[in-house]
Design a protein around this motif. Structure first.
Motif, PDB file in Angstrom:
ATOM      1  N   ASP A 329      -6.492  -1.343  -3.141  1.00 48.93           N
ATOM      2  CA  ASP A 329      -6.271  -1.218  -4.173  1.00 48.93           C
ATOM      3  C   ASP A 329      -5.325  -0.754  -5.394  1.00 48.93           C
ATOM      4  OD1 ASP A 329      -7.433   1.806  -4.210  1.00 48.93           O
ATOM      5  OD2 ASP A 329      -5.376   2.869  -3.896  1.00 48.93           O
ATOM      6  N   GLY A 330      -6.514  -1.479  -6.210  1.00 51.84           N
ATOM      7  CA  GLY A 330      -5.166  -2.116  -7.312  1.00 51.84           C
ATOM      8  C   GLY A 330      -4.561  -2.816  -6.130  1.00 51.84           C
ATOM      9  N   ASN A 331      -3.597  -2.993  -7.206  1.00 57.38           N
ATOM     10  CA  ASN A 331      -2.551  -4.341  -6.703  1.00 57.38           C
ATOM     11  C   ASN A 331      -1.399  -4.012  -5.879  1.00 57.38           C
ATOM     12  OD1 ASN A 331      -2.761  -5.894  -8.668  1.00 57.38           O
ATOM     13  ND2 ASN A 331      -1.229  -4.731 -10.425  1.00 57.38           N
ATOM     14  N   GLY A 332      -1.868  -3.170  -5.664  1.00 59.74           N
ATOM     15  CA  GLY A 332      -1.669  -1.998  -3.973  1.00 59.74           C
ATOM     16  C   GLY A 332      -2.764  -1.962  -2.741  1.00 59.74           C
ATOM     17  N   ALA A 333      -2.663  -1.571  -1.575  1.00 56.76           N
ATOM     18  CA  ALA A 333      -3.610  -1.080  -0.086  1.00 56.76           C
ATOM     19  C   ALA A 333      -3.183   0.281  -0.223  1.00 56.76           C
ATOM     20  CB  ALA A 333      -2.749  -2.409   0.418  1.00 56.76           C
ATOM     21  N   LEU A 334      -4.552   0.473   0.626  1.00 57.39           N
ATOM     22  CA  LEU A 334      -4.709   1.326   1.509  1.00 57.39           C
ATOM     23  C   LEU A 334      -4.859   0.998   3.158  1.00 57.39           C
ATOM     24  CD1 LEU A 334      -6.637   3.798  -0.245  1.00 57.39           C
ATOM     25  CD2 LEU A 334      -4.341   4.059  -0.092  1.00 57.39           C
ATOM     26  N   VAL A 335      -3.962   1.918   4.413  1.00 54.53           N
ATOM     27  CA  VAL A 335      -3.165   2.056   4.964  1.00 54.53           C
ATOM     28  C   VAL A 335      -4.431   2.328   6.307  1.00 54.53           C
ATOM     29  CG1 VAL A 335      -2.080   1.563   6.062  1.00 54.53           C
ATOM     30  CG2 VAL A 335      -2.666   0.232   7.726  1.00 54.53           C
ATOM     31  N   PHE A 336      -4.967   3.077   6.938  1.00 58.07           N
ATOM     32  CA  PHE A 336      -5.313   3.753   7.455  1.00 58.07           C
ATOM     33  C   PHE A 336      -5.725   3.839   9.101  1.00 58.07           C
ATOM     34  CE2 PHE A 336      -8.911   1.736   3.946  1.00 58.07           C
ATOM     35  CZ  PHE A 336      -8.989   2.998   3.352  1.00 58.07           C
ATOM     36  N   THR A 345       1.600  -1.702  -0.140  1.00 60.44           N
ATOM     37  CA  THR A 345       1.561  -3.338  -0.301  1.00 60.44           C
ATOM     38  C   THR A 345       0.079  -3.768   0.594  1.00 60.44           C
ATOM     39  OG1 THR A 345       3.179  -4.343   1.361  1.00 60.44           O
ATOM     40  CG2 THR A 345       3.501  -3.538  -0.995  1.00 60.44           C
ATOM     41  N   PRO A 346       0.003  -4.811   0.248  1.00 64.55           N
ATOM     42  CA  PRO A 346      -0.955  -5.396   0.855  1.00 64.55           C
ATOM     43  C   PRO A 346      -1.070  -6.273   1.908  1.00 64.55           C
ATOM     44  CG  PRO A 346      -1.996  -6.163  -1.681  1.00 64.55           C
ATOM     45  CD  PRO A 346      -0.548  -5.172  -1.229  1.00 64.55           C
ATOM     46  N   GLU A 347       0.426  -6.398   2.118  1.00 60.71           N
ATOM     47  CA  GLU A 347       0.895  -7.302   2.911  1.00 60.71           C
ATOM     48  C   GLU A 347       1.235  -6.625   4.151  1.00 60.71           C
ATOM     49  OE1 GLU A 347       2.119  -7.984   0.159  1.00 60.71           O
ATOM     50  OE2 GLU A 347       1.169  -9.726  -0.610  1.00 60.71           O
ATOM     51  N   LEU A 348       1.753  -5.320   3.688  1.00 61.32           N
ATOM     52  CA  LEU A 348       2.427  -4.533   5.120  1.00 61.32           C
ATOM     53  C   LEU A 348       1.451  -3.818   5.395  1.00 61.32           C
ATOM     54  CD1 LEU A 348       4.599  -3.515   6.491  1.00 61.32           C
ATOM     55  CD2 LEU A 348       4.690  -1.318   5.166  1.00 61.32           C
ATOM     56  N   ALA A 349       0.161  -3.669   4.580  1.00 58.67           N
ATOM     57  CA  ALA A 349      -0.826  -3.307   5.245  1.00 58.67           C
ATOM     58  C   ALA A 349      -1.693  -3.935   6.205  1.00 58.67           C
ATOM     59  CB  ALA A 349      -2.038  -2.015   4.058  1.00 58.67           C
ATOM     60  N   SER A 350      -1.919  -5.159   5.810  1.00 58.79           N
ATOM     61  CA  SER A 350      -2.753  -5.717   7.111  1.00 58.79           C
ATOM     62  C   SER A 350      -1.790  -5.936   8.257  1.00 58.79           C
ATOM     63  CB  SER A 350      -3.109  -7.360   5.912  1.00 58.79           C
ATOM     64  OG  SER A 350      -3.390  -8.406   7.014  1.00 58.79           O
TER      65      SER A 350
END
Ligand code: SIN
Ligand code: CO
Length: 392
Positions: A329-336, A345-350
């Motif tokens: 999501d942009g430079n960040g991320a969503l964790v569902f 962040t993408p790292e923590l979401a993943s």
């Protein structure tokens, strides 16, 4: 080729990329010894025991061969019901077994060539000799792993085969079924079926079959969920409007300008790009067909408690019914998780969405915002604080 033998390197008998190109969603495939000499991690008695528990989705299908009558009962069942069953012609099916048994869940790792959120559950069936659920079609891809005993599978690959159901049975059984292929599956053999292929599996011996099933929401389900979410935020003041109206040539015609205004309303409210689509779909798919709602624990562990348990070797584990996914999501991320989304962040979401437990090193290696998210997920019951093995 419809039948292959697995190798040490490829449990599907071919690289996953080839399976995806040639079979996935297209053609059935029988893989001999996909799981060589497979030993089921649970017994038929374990399954029957679970089918008596509250909250377990279990069905018992019986077939009266003489009169071709079928009956279906849904669990939980009283323990006394199993000793009374005949020697033949019944099947007990229990859904969501991956949530109840860690060894069963571990099987899912083999399916990491598919997105995890696409997997629904592992259903386990125990059938007495002759037991089956009749000839039917499923709307989802399924991998049928023979786990114990032998089962005869018949399938029909004819795409024009009739798909009408019998009206006299509670189960969706096919009126007509003319198999084009027939095999006997031994423990470790696995049959992959794409959606819509008529199939019929009958136990030769008392047998256990594991079905790894996929989830594929219908367009209707997806759009209705989207609309439900949208309606909650749309003001009644937003109306069809036509400040640009020109007097019509034909008073009854819905002309190009009117059609365009309607199209514009649709365009305005549907996701405008992939990120918006993913933000909706992540919440939707992690909530879709979940049998259990995860409730926040009445007394969630405090931050101090989490940190002291982790320091002693404890871990933050995913709730067995938590369904995770993430998107950028942009430079960040969503964790569902189960219909909710959290920004990170993408790292923590993943990392979180992998479903793997989080220990002290990782917890302390992350920044305060990350720890706050882990804490929030624990507060809401999606992550569970587990003591180190052997400790309380
Ligand atoms: C079964 O395990 O008996 C039925 C599985 C299926 O046909 O999908
Ligand atoms: Co089926």
């Amino acid at each position: 080729m419809i039948e292959v033998r697995a190798s040490d390197k490829h449990f599907l008998g071919m690289p996953a990329a080839r399976f995806l190109r040639d079979y996935w969603q297209r053609k059935p495939l029988l893989v001999r010894q996909a799981f060589p000499r497979y030993q089921a991690p649970l017994t038929p008695e374990d399954l029957a025991g679970l089918a008596c528990e509250e909250g377990v989705l279990a069905r018992l299908v019986r077939h009266d061969r003489k009169n071709d009558r079928w009956s279906v009962a849904t669990g939980p069942f009283p323990e006394s019901s199993f000793p009374k069953l005949p020697k033949k012609d019944w099947t007990l099916l229990v859904q969501d077994m991956d949530k109840w048994d860690a060894d069963v869940r571990a099987l899912l790792d083999h399916f990491d060539f598919l997105p995890r959120w696409r997997l629904d559950d592992i259903m386990i069936s125990f059938a007495a000799p002759g037991g089956s659920v009749g000839a039917h079609v499923d709307q989802y891809d399924v991998f049928l792993l023979q786990a114990q005993g032998r089962r005869r599978w018949q399938i029909d690959v004819d795409p024009t085969a009739p798909r009408e159901f019998r009206e006299d049975v509670e189960l969706k059984l096919l009126k007509q079924f003319k198999p084009s292929h027939e095999w006997v599956l031994e423990p470790g053999d696995m049959l992959y079926l794409p959606p819509g292929v008529p199939h019929h599996g009958e136990a030769i011996d008392a047998c256990l079959t594991f079905s790894v099933g996929m989830r594929a929401p219908s367009h209707a389900e997806l759009l209705s969920d989207w609309a439900d979410g949208l309606l909650q935020h749309l003001s009644e003041d937003l109306r069809y409007s036509d400040g640009d109206l020109k007097s019509p040539k034909d008073v009854a015609e819905i002309d190009a300008a009117a059609s365009e205004r309607v199209l514009e309303i649709f365009r305005r409210h549907v996701p405008g790009n992939r990120e918006e689509a993913a933000a909706f779909f992540g919440r939707f798919i992690t909530n879709y067909r979940n049998a259990v709602d995860i409730a926040a624990p009445p007394r969630p562990p405090t931050l101090a408690k989490i940190e002291s348990q982790l320091a002693k070797g404890g871990r933050l584990e995913s709730h067995p019914y938590a369904r995770w996914a993430w998107s950028r999501d942009g430079n960040g991320a969503l964790v569902f998780v189960n219909g909710r989304s959290f920004a990170t962040t993408p790292e923590l979401a993943s990392r979180i969405a992998s479903g793997r437990a989080i220990g002290s090193d990782e917890y302390h290696g992350s920044g305060p915002e990350h720890r706050a998210l882990l804490h929030a997920l624990t507060n809401q019951g999606y992550l569970l604080l587990a003591a180190a093995p052997g400790r309380k």
